[in-house]
Design a protein around this motif. Structure first.
Motif: not given
Length: 239
Positions: A164, A168, A172-174, A177, A188, A190, A195-197
């Motif tokens: 990614s 964010e 993909t985040v869902t 997780n 990851s 990125t 970032s969140t991921i």
């Protein structure tokens, strides 16, 4: 400029306006309200009501926003390929990327399977990564549907490699997780480590290149991702 909620609120006459503006935005940006009314066969009152529905106080404000939108979509910021690659090597390879590539290769070597995931151009590279890793002898699958059910036997002792640029994307985040909660270790790739991921990954490999856009499309180079994927696969095969 027009959100889904705005379009859904339009009546038949306002949809006529919307369709005309969408096809003739360069022209509409310099028209008077009476000219637009004559072209679309609606009243000036309908145009003013249309403007209020898209959060403009009047037709003048609407034209200002339309001109700004047109300028934004015409903006082109594209560096030469040499610049992008040089930027990647200068910013990234002077850091700890090589060490993280080694850590990722070790983690993958100990896993039974690898799950690749990504959306858009990242999804295309995720599919390439799955094929490349499989060619190197590591069973790998690519999941392009964020809601696709993944059998328990593939999640057990697995590593998920998520690609990614922004890190964010909510779908993909869902998915990442969920896989993480089910026991898959996450690596990851990125464009930055904040970032969140990146934050929910066991290992994050960030490549730090300037994001580039052509109109509304993100055209940031993906060459660093290919480099990282192939480096991990080769390290995994030849530690």
């Amino acid at each position: 400029m027009f959100t889904h909620e705005m379009i859904a609120s339009f009546n038949e006459l306002e949809l006529t306006l919307y369709n005309y503006i969408s096809k003739n935005s360069d022209k509409v940006a310099y028209m008077r309200i009476r000219e637009l009314a004559d072209e679309t066969h609606v009243s000036t009152a309908t145009i003013l009501r249309f403007c209020r529905k898209i959060n403009c106080d009047g037709f003048s404000e609407f034209k200002v926003k339309l001109k700004m939108h047109l300028e934004e979509t015409k903006r082109t910021v594209i560096n030469s390929p040499q610049h992008s690659i040089t930027e990647f090597f200068e910013r990234t390879l002077t850091g700890d990327l090589e060490e993280k590539i080694n850590d990722a290769a070790k983690l993958i070597a100990e896993a039974e399977s690898v799950i690749f995931t990504g959306i858009g151009s990242s999804g295309i590279l995720a599919e390439y990564g799955a094929r490349y890793f499989s060619s190197m002898g590591k069973f790998s699958v690519y999941i392009k549907d964020p809601h696709y059910p993944i059998h328990a036997k593939f999640r057990y002792n697995s590593v998920t490699i998520v690609l990614s640029v922004s890190g964010e994307n909510p779908f993909t985040v869902t998915q990442v997780n969920q896989l993480k909660q089910e026991g898959s270790k996450v690596i990851s790739i990125t464009n930055n480590k904040l970032s969140t991921i990146a934050k929910i990954s066991e290992i994050n490999l960030a490549y730090y290149v300037t994001e580039e856009w052509f109109q509304d499309s993100n055209v940031t180079t993906q060459v660093p991702v290919v480099y990282i994927l192939e480096s991990i696969a080769r390290k995994m095969k030849n530690p």
